[in-house]
Design a protein around this motif. Structure first.
Motif, mmCIF file in Angstrom:
data_model
loop_
_atom_site.group_PDB
_atom_site.id
_atom_site.type_symbol
_atom_site.label_atom_id
_atom_site.label_comp_id
_atom_site.label_asym_id
_atom_site.label_seq_id
_atom_site.Cartn_x
_atom_site.Cartn_y
_atom_site.Cartn_z
ATOM 1 N N ASP A 154 0.812 -1.220 0.000
ATOM 2 C CA ASP A 154 0.000 0.000 0.000
ATOM 3 C C ASP A 154 0.849 1.275 0.000
ATOM 4 O O ASP A 154 0.338 2.364 0.251
ATOM 5 N N SER A 155 2.143 1.141 -0.277
ATOM 6 C CA SER A 155 3.050 2.289 -0.201
ATOM 7 C C SER A 155 2.638 3.406 -1.151
ATOM 8 O O SER A 155 2.514 4.571 -0.744
ATOM 9 N N LEU A 156 2.411 3.103 -2.414
ATOM 10 C CA LEU A 156 2.054 4.123 -3.390
ATOM 11 C C LEU A 156 0.709 4.752 -3.047
ATOM 12 O O LEU A 156 0.534 5.974 -3.160
ATOM 13 N N ARG A 157 -0.233 3.944 -2.628
ATOM 14 C CA ARG A 157 -1.549 4.461 -2.242
ATOM 15 C C ARG A 157 -1.413 5.500 -1.124
ATOM 16 O O ARG A 157 -2.012 6.575 -1.165
ATOM 17 N N ARG A 158 -0.619 5.189 -0.129
ATOM 18 C CA ARG A 158 -0.442 6.097 1.005
ATOM 19 C C ARG A 158 0.289 7.368 0.606
ATOM 20 O O ARG A 158 -0.026 8.462 1.088
ATOM 21 N N LEU A 159 1.285 7.255 -0.251
ATOM 22 C CA LEU A 159 2.032 8.426 -0.705
ATOM 23 C C LEU A 159 1.130 9.386 -1.474
ATOM 24 O O LEU A 159 1.134 10.604 -1.239
ATOM 25 N N VAL A 160 0.362 8.845 -2.408
ATOM 26 C CA VAL A 160 -0.518 9.688 -3.223
ATOM 27 C C VAL A 160 -1.591 10.334 -2.365
ATOM 28 O O VAL A 160 -1.897 11.532 -2.514
ATOM 29 N N ALA A 161 -2.184 9.567 -1.457
ATOM 30 C CA ALA A 161 -3.225 10.123 -0.588
ATOM 31 C C ALA A 161 -2.669 11.251 0.279
ATOM 32 O O ALA A 161 -3.325 12.286 0.474
ATOM 33 N N ALA A 162 -1.434 11.088 0.770
ATOM 34 C CA ALA A 162 -0.817 12.136 1.582
ATOM 35 C C ALA A 162 -0.532 13.381 0.756
ATOM 36 O O ALA A 162 -0.741 14.510 1.219
ATOM 37 N N ALA A 163 -0.062 13.183 -0.474
ATOM 38 C CA ALA A 163 0.231 14.326 -1.342
ATOM 39 C C ALA A 163 -1.031 15.098 -1.681
ATOM 40 O O ALA A 163 -1.055 16.339 -1.651
#
Length: 404
Positions: A154-163
């Motif tokens: 879920d790394s990419l999902r979390r990064l995009v959501a944070a951005a």
């Protein structure tokens, strides 16, 4: 008189060291805290498209532990991976294709840009090629990640959501480095600790009261994991504007901030480096190849850094033992107090890396190693060897650009 003068010098020097530590403890952005993690986030609707760019040179040894984790990303939007084989001699490109066929998952494109022209570092030339391939897909975000970085599903999902939630143009995570060998335990947590001391994470994302778009002057990123908004990359002319930077992650963050973007940097929970540094020699090369570039190849900055490291990290134990030897309770007490504050600020990083706390009092020894690495970096520079890495040597690499 001579003995009194020596004791007086020890007392004043140890007092200066303790004052420096109290200032660092309270006024350097609380750099020693390790609770700066991905900020609060909400799932965007719809999920933006992302292209992942992975520069790779002779990475066959680590690719089986990292690339499958990228291909297995659980991301609701459109995403594609571009691995750029930067002139590898170990079959990195072929292995990447084989891993993609074996593991499946996200679509993978393997490209090769050829040798970098004059004025470009190899990594940034590969990144430029990867971004060029990605632009044909018109992504909203680019994830720049190193070939030795393994990501949780879920790394990419979390990064995009944070951005998206925080309206950041850059969201970067300092990957958790491997800490298994004795030298890694001694040196690696200190590496991240020193980085945070130079670039306090809280200041990086802090808004400037006068101009909220530009933020504060402090800017940095961690090159192993950088989510970058594509239009912010164009505004900042990434990577062309930083093509000669050896410390490319800091240069990228500064360029984005200079162009009016917002940057966030914190520690990772589920982004890990799989590259081993089992020997002191391996860690020495990692640090010394870019340490003098960090100082802009300036002898005066080098001298100031050596003096600063000595005052802050070496004086406390020296003052304690010298005070005990000369019978000066004042010098002993000041040295012990400075050493205690130093060790106390190091404890959170040791806990983050799940290391024994008895390593905290050894920080002066580790700092002495870093001092020697920095001096060696300058020596190699003046010998014409510059920043040598994986068969390439940049004899006079330009330092990261100043923050305007």
């Amino acid at each position: 008189m001579g003995q009194t003068a020596r004791v007086s010098a020890i007392v004043w020097t140890s007092a200066a060291s303790l004052a420096a530590w109290l200032w660092l403890l309270l006024f350097q952005g609380f750099f020693w805290r390790t609770d700066v993690r991905l900020p609060p986030r909400e799932d965007p609707r719809p999920w933006p498209s992302v292209c992942v760019v992975v520069p790779a040179r002779d990475e066959a040894a680590v690719l089986p532990a990292s690339l499958p984790s990228l291909l297995a990303q659980d991301y609701p939007g459109r995403v594609e991976v571009f691995l750029v084989d930067d002139g590898s001699s170990d079959g990195t490109g072929a292995l990447a294709r084989e891993l993609a066929e074996r593991h499946g998952g996200l679509p993978l494109t393997v490209g090769s840009p050829g040798e970098p022209p004059a004025g470009w570092t190899g990594k940034l030339w590969a990144v430029r090629h990867g971004i060029g391939l990605a632009r044909a897909r018109d992504p909203e975000y680019l994830l720049l990640t190193d070939a030795d970085i393994a990501h949780a599903p879920d790394s990419l999902r979390r990064l995009v959501a944070a951005a998206r939630t925080g309206d950041f143009d850059v969201v970067s995570q300092m990957a958790r480095l491997r800490v298994e060998s004795p030298w890694e335990r001694l040196v690696v947590p200190a590496f991240v600790y020193f980085f945070a001391q130079l670039y306090p994470f809280r200041r990086i994302s802090k808004k400037n009261k006068e101009n909220k778009k530009k933020g504060t002057r402090t800017a940095a990123a961690a090159g192993g994991c950088v989510l970058l908004r594509a239009d912010a990359a164009e505004r900042a002319r990434i990577p062309d504007a930083i093509r000669h930077a050896v410390i490319d992650d800091v240069a990228l963050a500064r360029a984005v901030k200079k162009a009016g973007g917002r940057v966030w940097l914190g520690l990772a929970d589920a982004v890990n480096s799989v590259r081993p540094y089992p020997r002191l020699h391996d860690l020495w090369r990692m640090v010394s190849r870019s340490a003098y570039a960090q100082l802009r190849h300036n002898p005066l900055l080098l001298a100031g850094t050596v003096a600063g490291l000595a005052l802050v990290y070496l004086v406390p134990p020296v003052a304690l033992f010298a005070g005990a030897a000369t019978g000066s309770a004042t010098a002993t007490g000041l040295g012990a107090a400075a050493w205690l504050v130093m060790a106390g600020t190091y404890v959170p990083m040791l806990r983050y890396y799940r290391q024994p706390l008895w390593l905290a009092p050894l920080l002066p020894f580790t700092a002495f190693l870093y001092l020697l690495m920095t001096v060696d970096s300058a020596v190699q520079h003046y010998r014409g060897r510059g920043a040598a890495w994986k068969g390439r040597t940049y004899t006079r690499p330009d330092a990261v650009p100043d923050e305007g």
